[in-house]
Each structure stands twice: as structure tokens, then as C-alpha cells.
Design an enzyme around this catalytic site. Structure first.
Site, PDB file in Angstrom:
ATOM      1  N   LYS A  35       0.800  -1.260   0.048  1.00  0.00           N
ATOM      2  CA  LYS A  35      -0.215   0.099  -0.029  1.00  0.00           C
ATOM      3  C   LYS A  35       0.955   1.172  -0.180  1.00  0.00           C
ATOM      4  O   LYS A  35       0.816   2.070  -0.707  1.00  0.00           O
ATOM      5  CB  LYS A  35      -0.882  -0.003   1.091  1.00  0.00           C
ATOM      6  CG  LYS A  35      -1.999   1.012   1.380  1.00  0.00           C
ATOM      7  CD  LYS A  35      -3.155   0.704   2.087  1.00  0.00           C
ATOM      8  CE  LYS A  35      -2.935   0.575   3.558  1.00  0.00           C
ATOM      9  NZ  LYS A  35      -2.905   1.671   4.114  1.00  0.00           N
ATOM     10  N   ARG A  40       2.659   5.820  -3.276  1.00  0.00           N
ATOM     11  CA  ARG A  40       3.852   6.839  -3.865  1.00  0.00           C
ATOM     12  C   ARG A  40       4.249   6.566  -5.119  1.00  0.00           C
ATOM     13  O   ARG A  40       4.536   7.540  -5.910  1.00  0.00           O
ATOM     14  CB  ARG A  40       5.250   6.267  -2.963  1.00  0.00           C
ATOM     15  CG  ARG A  40       5.144   6.526  -1.325  1.00  0.00           C
ATOM     16  CD  ARG A  40       5.995   6.061  -0.583  1.00  0.00           C
ATOM     17  NE  ARG A  40       6.178   6.372   0.771  1.00  0.00           N
ATOM     18  CZ  ARG A  40       5.315   6.305   1.729  1.00  0.00           C
ATOM     19  NH1 ARG A  40       4.402   5.825   1.567  1.00  0.00           N
ATOM     20  NH2 ARG A  40       5.530   6.729   2.854  1.00  0.00           N
ATOM     21  N   GLY A 110      -4.718   7.667   5.600  1.00  0.00           N
ATOM     22  CA  GLY A 110      -4.110   8.825   6.107  1.00  0.00           C
ATOM     23  C   GLY A 110      -2.896   9.002   5.279  1.00  0.00           C
ATOM     24  O   GLY A 110      -2.427  10.125   5.153  1.00  0.00           O
ATOM     25  N   ARG A 138      -8.556  12.009  12.266  1.00  0.00           N
ATOM     26  CA  ARG A 138      -7.143  11.850  12.592  1.00  0.00           C
ATOM     27  C   ARG A 138      -6.328  13.230  12.522  1.00  0.00           C
ATOM     28  O   ARG A 138      -6.821  14.041  11.846  1.00  0.00           O
ATOM     29  CB  ARG A 138      -6.495  10.854  11.515  1.00  0.00           C
ATOM     30  CG  ARG A 138      -7.306   9.501  11.642  1.00  0.00           C
ATOM     31  CD  ARG A 138      -6.690   8.355  10.888  1.00  0.00           C
ATOM     32  NE  ARG A 138      -5.332   8.132  11.220  1.00  0.00           N
ATOM     33  CZ  ARG A 138      -4.813   7.390  10.242  1.00  0.00           C
ATOM     34  NH1 ARG A 138      -5.121   6.651   8.958  1.00  0.00           N
ATOM     35  NH2 ARG A 138      -3.281   7.098  10.583  1.00  0.00           N
ATOM     36  N   SER A 183       7.305   9.105  12.134  1.00  0.00           N
ATOM     37  CA  SER A 183       6.358   9.084  11.102  1.00  0.00           C
ATOM     38  C   SER A 183       6.676   9.199   9.976  1.00  0.00           C
ATOM     39  O   SER A 183       7.174  10.184   9.315  1.00  0.00           O
ATOM     40  CB  SER A 183       5.217  10.056  11.292  1.00  0.00           C
ATOM     41  OG  SER A 183       4.346  10.007  10.206  1.00  0.00           O
ATOM     42  N   GLN A 185       4.968   9.103   7.096  1.00  0.00           N
ATOM     43  CA  GLN A 185       3.857  10.237   6.520  1.00  0.00           C
ATOM     44  C   GLN A 185       4.365  11.478   6.431  1.00  0.00           C
ATOM     45  O   GLN A 185       4.347  12.259   5.586  1.00  0.00           O
ATOM     46  CB  GLN A 185       2.550   9.799   7.071  1.00  0.00           C
ATOM     47  CG  GLN A 185       2.006   8.479   6.659  1.00  0.00           C
ATOM     48  CD  GLN A 185       0.576   8.181   7.187  1.00  0.00           C
ATOM     49  OE1 GLN A 185       0.068   9.034   7.976  1.00  0.00           O
ATOM     50  NE2 GLN A 185      -0.074   7.134   6.972  1.00  0.00           N
ATOM     51  N   ASP A 336       2.020  -1.206  11.976  1.00  0.00           N
ATOM     52  CA  ASP A 336       0.819  -1.307  11.468  1.00  0.00           C
ATOM     53  C   ASP A 336       0.543  -3.037  12.111  1.00  0.00           C
ATOM     54  O   ASP A 336      -0.530  -3.412  11.769  1.00  0.00           O
ATOM     55  CB  ASP A 336       0.746  -1.505  10.137  1.00  0.00           C
ATOM     56  CG  ASP A 336       0.521  -0.072   9.523  1.00  0.00           C
ATOM     57  OD1 ASP A 336       0.174   0.880  10.340  1.00  0.00           O
ATOM     58  OD2 ASP A 336       0.831   0.293   8.478  1.00  0.00           O
ATOM     59  N   LYS A 363      -4.220   5.792  14.735  1.00  0.00           N
ATOM     60  CA  LYS A 363      -4.584   5.160  13.317  1.00  0.00           C
ATOM     61  C   LYS A 363      -5.625   5.390  12.826  1.00  0.00           C
ATOM     62  O   LYS A 363      -6.590   5.814  13.369  1.00  0.00           O
ATOM     63  CB  LYS A 363      -3.848   3.636  13.582  1.00  0.00           C
ATOM     64  CG  LYS A 363      -2.411   3.624  13.850  1.00  0.00           C
ATOM     65  CD  LYS A 363      -1.476   4.267  12.901  1.00  0.00           C
ATOM     66  CE  LYS A 363       0.122   4.276  13.119  1.00  0.00           C
ATOM     67  NZ  LYS A 363       0.753   5.106  12.024  1.00  0.00           N
ATOM     68  N   ARG A 411      -7.092  -3.448  10.005  1.00  0.00           N
ATOM     69  CA  ARG A 411      -6.451  -4.299  10.480  1.00  0.00           C
ATOM     70  C   ARG A 411      -7.130  -4.889  11.632  1.00  0.00           C
ATOM     71  O   ARG A 411      -6.684  -5.978  12.090  1.00  0.00           O
ATOM     72  CB  ARG A 411      -5.201  -3.595  10.697  1.00  0.00           C
ATOM     73  CG  ARG A 411      -4.361  -3.034   9.386  1.00  0.00           C
ATOM     74  CD  ARG A 411      -2.970  -2.828   9.601  1.00  0.00           C
ATOM     75  NE  ARG A 411      -2.488  -1.906   8.472  1.00  0.00           N
ATOM     76  CZ  ARG A 411      -2.220  -2.132   7.561  1.00  0.00           C
ATOM     77  NH1 ARG A 411      -2.223  -3.430   6.983  1.00  0.00           N
ATOM     78  NH2 ARG A 411      -1.640  -1.282   6.315  1.00  0.00           N
TER      79      ARG A 411
END
Ligand code: S3P
Length: 454
Positions: A35, A40, A110, A138, A183, A185, A336, A363, A411
Site C-alpha cells: 500500500k 507513492r 491517512g 485523525r 512518522s 507520512q 501496523d 491510526k 487491520r
């Protein structure tokens, strides 16, 4: 090649699922594409000049939202009619994105939201981001604060939550930024903003997080230098305004998705399962390191490199596990995977103590609370604190029988369905529809291998 570039995104209705005692898990399969790398590839392909060909792209709902957003921003995204063919992206070049005509809906993702906010921050356009009820809760201030320093402006809800308007700047300034949270992200949002920024943008991370953005940006022609500072932190520096050109990308199978059949197989004596072409980037493999420490018979075979990412076939056999301590420093490499590790821990002999879990609370759901509550409902003794989770396993099958609330979290749903496969009584999750965000075909694949999920 379909001329309608991306499939329409449907809002699924809740779908409860129940897992009962599985058979042994055997066979050789490939789980869907990674993912993180899929998002990306679409974003960086859209910023490159020329055509990018992406094989193995994850066709989950999260990635579809990214594909739709890149189209709305002016790139051409072509989805193949046959899933074995590559996706194609015709990029607009750095600085070439167009203002989207309507709100960008990032669904449950996210990663899609935070990375794309970074991309837009250094383009002279305005975009409004929204998401589903989970995403709109979030925190986004972790990306908007550094991006404001680069010159972008934001108007959002309290706590910087979506819906959020991003007013990109046409005079972005490079920054040096030390991440306050581990992070990938946030790191990626800043580096992606740095693409259309003159000069050098640097992100400093104390705990190394996944480096897929760095690897892919280099694959497309950017220059990124990573140095180790005196205090051991890593400084990742990107030189702005590179010429990115379209490339071929091969997306490995997602190690975070492989984790579910892998743990299901470990927990069922007699299983012998091979998951092919799984990404084994060391910044993603903390779960597999931990499972080995717990006594799992697990091996990376046929290790190779595909399009800059290390990949292996993962062979797993049913094994007896023992509880271990999982140090806080390992958290970024398995962030995760704690829900599914907690399921493995529930079946191990002794206590598994997991530390450094603060990020789990923000999350897709508050995963620390969801896992602790769900395990307790299934008869597993747990202790949870603000940043830790202890799971007391007995080495025997947990009672099970719980009805698990999943709070729009894929998840959590998959983890408790794995628990149902090894507990005395079946486990039911209230809604399995969000599994499609990351692992389309999960139920069919698991059942083909030996699970019983209905
Ligand atoms: C991701 C980074 C992680 C992870 C998420 C994907 C990415 O989030 O939990 O599923 O692709 O960069 P954080 O960066 O918030 O830890």
C-alpha cells in the site's frame, strides 16, 4: 487499457464476518501489492515527466482514492482492463499540477491525505481535502505545522482535522525539520513538498521510519542524501526542483498484508505456507523479527531486489510460540502489525510486553484500545496503558466467541478473523468491508489456504 482512468469508488455497506476453527494453512500465494509503495508510485509518477508503468499496484480502496486524486490534479492515470497488466501514469512534471475542480476525497487513507497535502503545499493551487468518518478524526497538524513553515496556508477544523483547505504557495522555502513523532507520512509530506521548492529540504528522524519515498524518489531521478548526525539521528536531505522522469515500478507484495496469513499459519500446527515476492525492506520487517524471537519457523527465501526494494518469498510453518518483550525502538518497523502480533501473543506461552505504542492510538482507530478490548472479550487477559500493551498467553487456544467492533479499521477486522481461526469459539467482526482498503480478496484468499471465514 481503460480510458476511464480509475474505477468509481463505491461506499460499501457494513458486512459482518465470522471466523471459525481453520484447517492447516498450506499453499503458495502472492498477497496484494504494498500500500505504501502503491500510493507513492502514483503520486511520484504524476509528478514525473513522461510515462510511468506500475506493475503489481494494490487495487485497494485507499490507493484508488490516490489514483482519483492524481487525475483530479491533472495527471492521466490509466487502469488496465486485465489485472495482470501494469497501470500507466502520464505525469505533469514538478510544479505542473492543476487546481482540482472539486473536493479531494481521501476515503480511509491517512497516507493518501498526508502525502498529498505535502505535494500540494508547494504548488500555487488550492485544494480541499476530506475523508471518511475515521480519517476525519485523525490529526493533521503534524503535517500542516512544518508545511506552514514552507509557506503553505491551511484552514481546517479544530486540531487541524479534515475537511481541510490547503492553499499552496508559489514561493516555497526549504526547511530543516526534526520529526517530533516517528512518522514516515510526515517525513514524506515534507520531502514531497521539497520537490517543488528551491534549495535543500531536510527531515531529521530520531527513529528510522520506512524509506519508500526516498527510494522511489531516487528511482525517478531525485537526489537524496542521508547522513547520520552526532546524536545518531538520520538527516534526509532532498535537493529541490529535480527533473523526475517516468519509470517502471514493480510493487512488491505488502509485508503488512502478508502478516495476516503468516500469523494464521504460524498459529496452526502442520501449516506450511509460502507467500511470494513479499517486500522485506528492513524498516518494515519488525513483526517477522519478533515472530522469530517468539519461536516461529519462518524464513526469507530467494532474496532479491526488485525496482530498488528488497523482496523475498516468505515460508512459514506452524510453530509453538513463547511470549517476548518487544522494545519501543522496534515500533516504527512494525507499527501496523501490533494488532496481529497481539493475536499471536494471545496464543503464545507467557506474556508478550509491547512498548512505545503511543502512535497506535491515532491510526484508523485507537488500535491499542480496540485490541485490548477485543482480546478481553475473547477471554485473553491483557493489561493496557497509554503506550504499552501486555498480552498474557497460556499457550492454549483462547476462548474466542467475541463480537468485535472494528471502528472502520481494516487491520482490526483481519486480526480478529485470524483469532477466530484458532480460538475455541468463532469470532465475529461487525464490519469487514474496510478490509478492501488494503487487502481486497482477503476472505477468499484465506479460505483458499485453509481458513473458515464466512
Ligand atoms: C505509512 C506510514 C505509517 C503507517 C501507514 C503507512 C506510509 O504511518 O502506519 O499505514 O505509507 O508512510 P505513520 O507515518 O503515521 O506512522
Amino acid at each position: 487499457m481503460s480510458s476511464i482512468s480509475v474505477p468509481s469508488i463505491s461506499v460499501s455497506s457494513p458486512r459482518s464476518l465470522s471466523a471459525s476453527a481453520s484447517g492447516v494453512l498450506t499453499g503458495t500465494v502472492r498477497v496484494p501489492g504494498d500500500k505504501s509503495i502503491s500510493h507513492r508510485a502514483l503520486m511520484i509518477g504524476a509528478l514525473a515527466v513522461g510515462e510511468t508503468e506500475i506493475s503489481g499496484l494494490l487495487e485497494g480502496d485507499d490507493v484508488r482514492h490516490t489514483a482519483a486524486a492524481m487525475e483530479a490534479l491533472g495527471a492521466t492515470v490509466l487502469r488496465p482492463e486485465n489485472a495482470s497488466q501494469p497501470w500507466r501514469v502520464r505525469g505533469v512534471g514538478i510544479g505542473g499540477l492543476a487546481e482540482p475542480a472539486s473536493v479531494l476525497d481521501m476515503g480511509n487513507s491517512g497516507t493518501a491525505a498526508r502525502l498529498l497535502i505535502g505535494v500540494i503545499a508547494s504548488h500555487p493551487i488550492t485544494a480541499v481535502f476530506t475523508g471518511d468518518a475515521s480519517l476525519n478524526k485523525r490529526p493533521m497538524a503534524r503535517v500542516t505545522q512544518p508545511l506552514e513553515r514552507m509557506g503553505a496556508t491551511f484552514a481546517g477544523r479544530k486540531g487541524g482535522r479534515l475537511p481541510l483547505s490547503v492553499i499552496g504557495t508559489d514561493h516555497p522555502v526549504p526547511i530543516e525539520y526534526r520529526l517530533p513523532v516517528a512518522s514516515a507520512q510526515v517525513k514524506s509530506a515534507i520531502l514531497l513538498a521539497g520537490l517543488n521548492t528551491p534549495g535543500v529540504t531536510t527531515v531529521i528522524e530520531t527513529h528510522p521510519t520506512r524509506d519508500h519515498s526516498e527510494l522511489m524518489l531516487c528511482h525517478f531521478g531525485a537526489s537524496i542524501v542521508t547522513t547520520t548526525l552526532a546524536d545518531g539521528a538520520l538527516a534526509v536531505s532532498l535537493t529541490g526542483q529535480p527533473e523526475l522522469t517516468g519509470r517502471r515500478v514493480l510493487v512488491p507484495a505488502d509485508p503488512s498484508s502478508a502478516a495476516f496469513p503468516a500469523v494464521a499459519a504460524v498459529l496452526r500446527q502442520g501449516s506450511d505456507l509460502t507467500l511470494t515476492a513479499v517486500g522485506i525492506n528492513p524498516r518494515r520487517t519488525g513483526l517477522y523479527v519478533t515472530l522469530k524471537e517468539m519461536g516461529a519457523d519462518l524464513a526469507f527465501e530467494n532474496i532479491r531486489t526488485e525496482a530498488g526494494e528488497p523482496v523475498a518469498d516468505l515460508r512459514i510453518k506452524g510453530s509453538a510460540l513463547k511470549g517476548v518483550d518487544v522494545p519501543a525502538e522496534r515500533a516504527p518497523s512494525m507499527i501496523d502489525e501490533y494488532p496481529i502480533l497481539a493475536i499471536a501473543a494471545a496464543c503464545a506461552t507467557g506474556t508478550t510486553r509491547m512498548f512505545g505504542l503511543a502512535e497506535l492510538r491515532v491510526k484508523e482507530s485507537d488500535r491499542l484500545a480496540m485490541v485490548a478490548d477485543g482480546l478481553a472479550l475473547c477471554g485473553v487477559p491483557v493489561e493496557a496503558g497509554p503506550e504499552h500493551l501486555f498480552v498474557h498467553g497460556t499457550g492454549k487456544a483462547p476462548k474466542g466467541g467475541g463480537f468485535i467492533t472494528t471502528a472502520m479499521d481494516h487491520r482490526i477486522a483481519m486480526s480478529f478473523l485470524v483469532l477466530g481461526g484458532v480460538s475455541e469459539d468463532p469470532v465475529t467482526v461487525d464490519d469487514g468491508s474496510f478490509i478492501d482498503t488494503s487487502f481486497p480478496g482477503f476472505v477468499a484468499l484465506m479460505n483458499r489456504l485453509g481458513a473458515h471465514i464466512r
